[in-house]
Design a protein around this motif. Structure first.
Motif, PDB file in Angstrom:
ATOM      1  N   VAL A   1       0.831  -1.305  -0.163  1.00 24.86           N
ATOM      2  CA  VAL A   1      -0.135   0.122  -0.155  1.00 24.86           C
ATOM      3  C   VAL A   1       0.938   1.145   0.046  1.00 24.86           C
ATOM      4  O   VAL A   1       1.788   1.224   0.895  1.00 24.86           O
ATOM      5  CB  VAL A   1      -0.821   0.037   1.102  1.00 24.86           C
ATOM      6  CG1 VAL A   1      -1.580   1.226   1.418  1.00 24.86           C
ATOM      7  CG2 VAL A   1      -1.563  -1.254   1.190  1.00 24.86           C
ATOM      8  N   LEU A   2       0.635   2.131  -1.148  1.00 27.27           N
ATOM      9  CA  LEU A   2       1.655   3.169  -1.246  1.00 27.27           C
ATOM     10  C   LEU A   2       1.122   4.234  -0.013  1.00 27.27           C
ATOM     11  O   LEU A   2       0.207   4.499   0.238  1.00 27.27           O
ATOM     12  CB  LEU A   2       1.628   3.689  -2.502  1.00 27.27           C
ATOM     13  CG  LEU A   2       2.268   2.695  -3.633  1.00 27.27           C
ATOM     14  CD1 LEU A   2       1.886   3.318  -5.121  1.00 27.27           C
ATOM     15  CD2 LEU A   2       3.634   2.415  -3.365  1.00 27.27           C
TER      16      LEU A   2
ATOM     17  N   LYS B   1       0.942   7.236  -0.735  1.00 27.16           N
ATOM     18  CA  LYS B   1      -0.027   8.343  -1.133  1.00 27.16           C
ATOM     19  C   LYS B   1      -1.533   8.137  -1.237  1.00 27.16           C
ATOM     20  O   LYS B   1      -2.545   8.826  -1.510  1.00 27.16           O
ATOM     21  CB  LYS B   1       0.205   8.798  -2.544  1.00 27.16           C
ATOM     22  CG  LYS B   1       0.258   7.661  -3.721  1.00 27.16           C
ATOM     23  CD  LYS B   1       0.550   8.375  -4.753  1.00 27.16           C
ATOM     24  CE  LYS B   1       0.604   7.333  -5.867  1.00 27.16           C
ATOM     25  NZ  LYS B   1       0.827   7.837  -7.423  1.00 27.16           N
ATOM     26  N   THR B   2      -1.849   6.788  -0.318  1.00 27.01           N
ATOM     27  CA  THR B   2      -3.029   6.600  -0.055  1.00 27.01           C
ATOM     28  C   THR B   2      -3.902   7.617   0.931  1.00 27.01           C
ATOM     29  O   THR B   2      -3.206   8.015   1.783  1.00 27.01           O
ATOM     30  CB  THR B   2      -3.288   4.967   0.555  1.00 27.01           C
ATOM     31  OG1 THR B   2      -2.829   4.090  -0.622  1.00 27.01           O
ATOM     32  CG2 THR B   2      -4.650   4.647   1.011  1.00 27.01           C
TER      33      THR B   2
ATOM     34  N   THR C   1       1.016  -0.332 -11.001  1.00 29.30           N
ATOM     35  CA  THR C   1       0.420   0.140  -9.744  1.00 29.30           C
ATOM     36  C   THR C   1      -1.100   0.228 -10.194  1.00 29.30           C
ATOM     37  O   THR C   1      -1.462   0.219 -11.280  1.00 29.30           O
ATOM     38  CB  THR C   1       1.138   1.578  -9.401  1.00 29.30           C
ATOM     39  OG1 THR C   1       1.008   2.282 -10.601  1.00 29.30           O
ATOM     40  CG2 THR C   1       2.475   1.518  -8.773  1.00 29.30           C
ATOM     41  N   LEU C   2      -1.854   0.262  -9.297  1.00 28.62           N
ATOM     42  CA  LEU C   2      -3.316   0.414  -9.397  1.00 28.62           C
ATOM     43  C   LEU C   2      -3.828   1.418  -8.224  1.00 28.62           C
ATOM     44  O   LEU C   2      -3.495   1.341  -6.960  1.00 28.62           O
ATOM     45  CB  LEU C   2      -3.950  -0.898  -9.126  1.00 28.62           C
ATOM     46  CG  LEU C   2      -5.444  -1.141  -9.518  1.00 28.62           C
ATOM     47  CD1 LEU C   2      -5.899  -0.764 -10.708  1.00 28.62           C
ATOM     48  CD2 LEU C   2      -5.770  -2.529  -9.045  1.00 28.62           C
ATOM     49  N   GLU C   3      -4.997   2.185  -8.656  1.00 24.62           N
ATOM     50  CA  GLU C   3      -5.557   3.214  -8.040  1.00 24.62           C
ATOM     51  C   GLU C   3      -6.965   2.532  -7.854  1.00 24.62           C
ATOM     52  O   GLU C   3      -7.618   2.290  -8.806  1.00 24.62           O
ATOM     53  CB  GLU C   3      -5.665   4.516  -8.625  1.00 24.62           C
ATOM     54  CG  GLU C   3      -6.541   5.305  -7.572  1.00 24.62           C
ATOM     55  CD  GLU C   3      -6.613   6.648  -8.314  1.00 24.62           C
ATOM     56  OE1 GLU C   3      -7.622   7.574  -7.750  1.00 24.62           O
ATOM     57  OE2 GLU C   3      -6.169   7.141  -9.287  1.00 24.62           O
TER      58      GLU C   3
ATOM     59  N   TYR D   1      -9.287   6.438  -1.174  1.00 23.19           N
ATOM     60  CA  TYR D   1      -8.589   6.010  -2.437  1.00 23.19           C
ATOM     61  C   TYR D   1      -7.120   5.573  -1.909  1.00 23.19           C
ATOM     62  O   TYR D   1      -6.221   5.979  -1.635  1.00 23.19           O
ATOM     63  CB  TYR D   1      -8.053   7.441  -3.026  1.00 23.19           C
ATOM     64  CG  TYR D   1      -9.539   8.427  -3.256  1.00 23.19           C
ATOM     65  CD1 TYR D   1     -10.075   8.267  -4.480  1.00 23.19           C
ATOM     66  CD2 TYR D   1     -10.034   9.000  -2.156  1.00 23.19           C
ATOM     67  CE1 TYR D   1     -11.058   8.926  -4.818  1.00 23.19           C
ATOM     68  CE2 TYR D   1     -11.276   9.626  -2.621  1.00 23.19           C
ATOM     69  CZ  TYR D   1     -11.855   9.667  -3.743  1.00 23.19           C
ATOM     70  OH  TYR D   1     -13.072  10.394  -3.831  1.00 23.19           O
ATOM     71  N   LEU D   2      -7.149   4.106  -2.574  1.00 23.12           N
ATOM     72  CA  LEU D   2      -6.075   3.170  -2.325  1.00 23.12           C
ATOM     73  C   LEU D   2      -5.122   2.956  -3.461  1.00 23.12           C
ATOM     74  O   LEU D   2      -5.539   2.797  -4.491  1.00 23.12           O
ATOM     75  CB  LEU D   2      -6.844   1.804  -2.058  1.00 23.12           C
ATOM     76  CG  LEU D   2      -5.790   0.404  -1.493  1.00 23.12           C
ATOM     77  CD1 LEU D   2      -5.089   1.149  -0.137  1.00 23.12           C
ATOM     78  CD2 LEU D   2      -6.783  -0.621  -1.264  1.00 23.12           C
ATOM     79  N   TYR D   3      -4.000   3.028  -3.381  1.00 25.70           N
ATOM     80  CA  TYR D   3      -2.827   3.076  -4.408  1.00 25.70           C
ATOM     81  C   TYR D   3      -2.204   1.697  -3.884  1.00 25.70           C
ATOM     82  O   TYR D   3      -1.543   1.732  -2.896  1.00 25.70           O
ATOM     83  CB  TYR D   3      -2.143   4.307  -4.307  1.00 25.70           C
ATOM     84  CG  TYR D   3      -2.594   5.434  -4.829  1.00 25.70           C
ATOM     85  CD1 TYR D   3      -2.672   5.849  -6.234  1.00 25.70           C
ATOM     86  CD2 TYR D   3      -3.367   6.440  -4.129  1.00 25.70           C
ATOM     87  CE1 TYR D   3      -3.353   7.045  -6.448  1.00 25.70           C
ATOM     88  CE2 TYR D   3      -4.085   7.526  -4.528  1.00 25.70           C
ATOM     89  CZ  TYR D   3      -4.133   7.819  -5.905  1.00 25.70           C
ATOM     90  OH  TYR D   3      -4.741   8.728  -6.449  1.00 25.70           O
ATOM     91  N   LEU D   4      -2.063   0.902  -4.823  1.00 23.01           N
ATOM     92  CA  LEU D   4      -1.398  -0.460  -4.641  1.00 23.01           C
ATOM     93  C   LEU D   4      -0.318  -0.670  -5.686  1.00 23.01           C
ATOM     94  O   LEU D   4      -0.290  -0.265  -6.777  1.00 23.01           O
ATOM     95  CB  LEU D   4      -2.343  -1.607  -4.909  1.00 23.01           C
ATOM     96  CG  LEU D   4      -3.629  -1.672  -3.889  1.00 23.01           C
ATOM     97  CD1 LEU D   4      -4.637  -2.780  -4.334  1.00 23.01           C
ATOM     98  CD2 LEU D   4      -3.289  -1.758  -2.528  1.00 23.01           C
ATOM     99  N   LEU D   5       0.631  -1.169  -5.064  1.00 17.78           N
ATOM    100  CA  LEU D   5       1.886  -1.666  -5.712  1.00 17.78           C
ATOM    101  C   LEU D   5       2.256  -3.101  -5.864  1.00 17.78           C
ATOM    102  O   LEU D   5       2.160  -3.813  -4.712  1.00 17.78           O
ATOM    103  CB  LEU D   5       3.124  -0.868  -5.340  1.00 17.78           C
ATOM    104  CG  LEU D   5       4.584  -1.279  -5.849  1.00 17.78           C
ATOM    105  CD1 LEU D   5       4.479  -0.527  -7.350  1.00 17.78           C
ATOM    106  CD2 LEU D   5       5.725  -0.995  -4.999  1.00 17.78           C
TER     107      LEU D   5
END
Length: 165
Positions: free
Chosen positions: A47-48, A50-51, A146-148, A159-163
């Motif tokens: 989980v990045l 910037k979430t 990466t996926l928002e 607003y979840l940012y995944l790597l």
């Protein structure tokens, strides 16, 4: 500043090892235990930072954007995971905290979240390959996908940012 912190850590480790007879390797393994567990785990999802989340509680004074301060990702079954996100908003000297929990299924190609409004499914993008010219040669650089993801909560959205590694 960093040098002072490194010196303080080194002094702490040497003092601890002398006082309690501990081995430096054991102390460092304990200090970095979370990073070691994450590197050996076979879930390659991060989980990045910037979430963020936007909450709109009934009171109105704690409305707005909340910053991610911590998360916990656990593997429950071979393809089923549990994600707990901790958010915080600072307003003057006050701090407002919110915790959000999700279960999701991930098989390498598809990620599906169980939310209050039903199942939300996303396709995971493929790694991005770039060819870079350096001097007289070409280098292939592979960037992980990466996926928002936008997920609903009781009083807002995450607003979840995944790597994916």
């Amino acid at each position: 500043m960093v040098k002072k912190l490194n010196k303080a850590l080194l002094i702490f480790i040497s003092t601890y090892s002398l006082a309690f007879g501990g081995d430096i390797k054991d102390i460092l393994n304990y200090y970095f235990r979370e990073e070691i567990e994450q590197s050996y785990s076979d879930n390659r999802i991060l989980v990045l930072s910037k979430t963020y989340a936007e909450f709109n509680p009934i009171g109105g004074f704690a409305d707005g954007r909340y910053k991610l301060i911590n998360y916990c990702l656990e593997r429950i079954e071979p393809n089923i995971y549990f994600l707990e996100l901790d958010f915080q908003k600072k307003k003057g000297s006050l701090r407002f905290n919110q915790k959000v929990q999700y279960y999701f299924w991930y098989d390498g190609n598809v990620i599906a979240f169980k939310t209050l409004k039903g199942k939300i499914k996303y396709f995971v993008p493929k790694p991005v390959r770039k060819i870079i010219k350096k001097d007289n040669e070409y280098i292939e650089k592979v960037e992980p996908p990466t996926l928002e993801v936008v997920l609903p909560t009781m009083s807002g959205k995450v607003y979840l940012y995944l790597l994916f590694r």
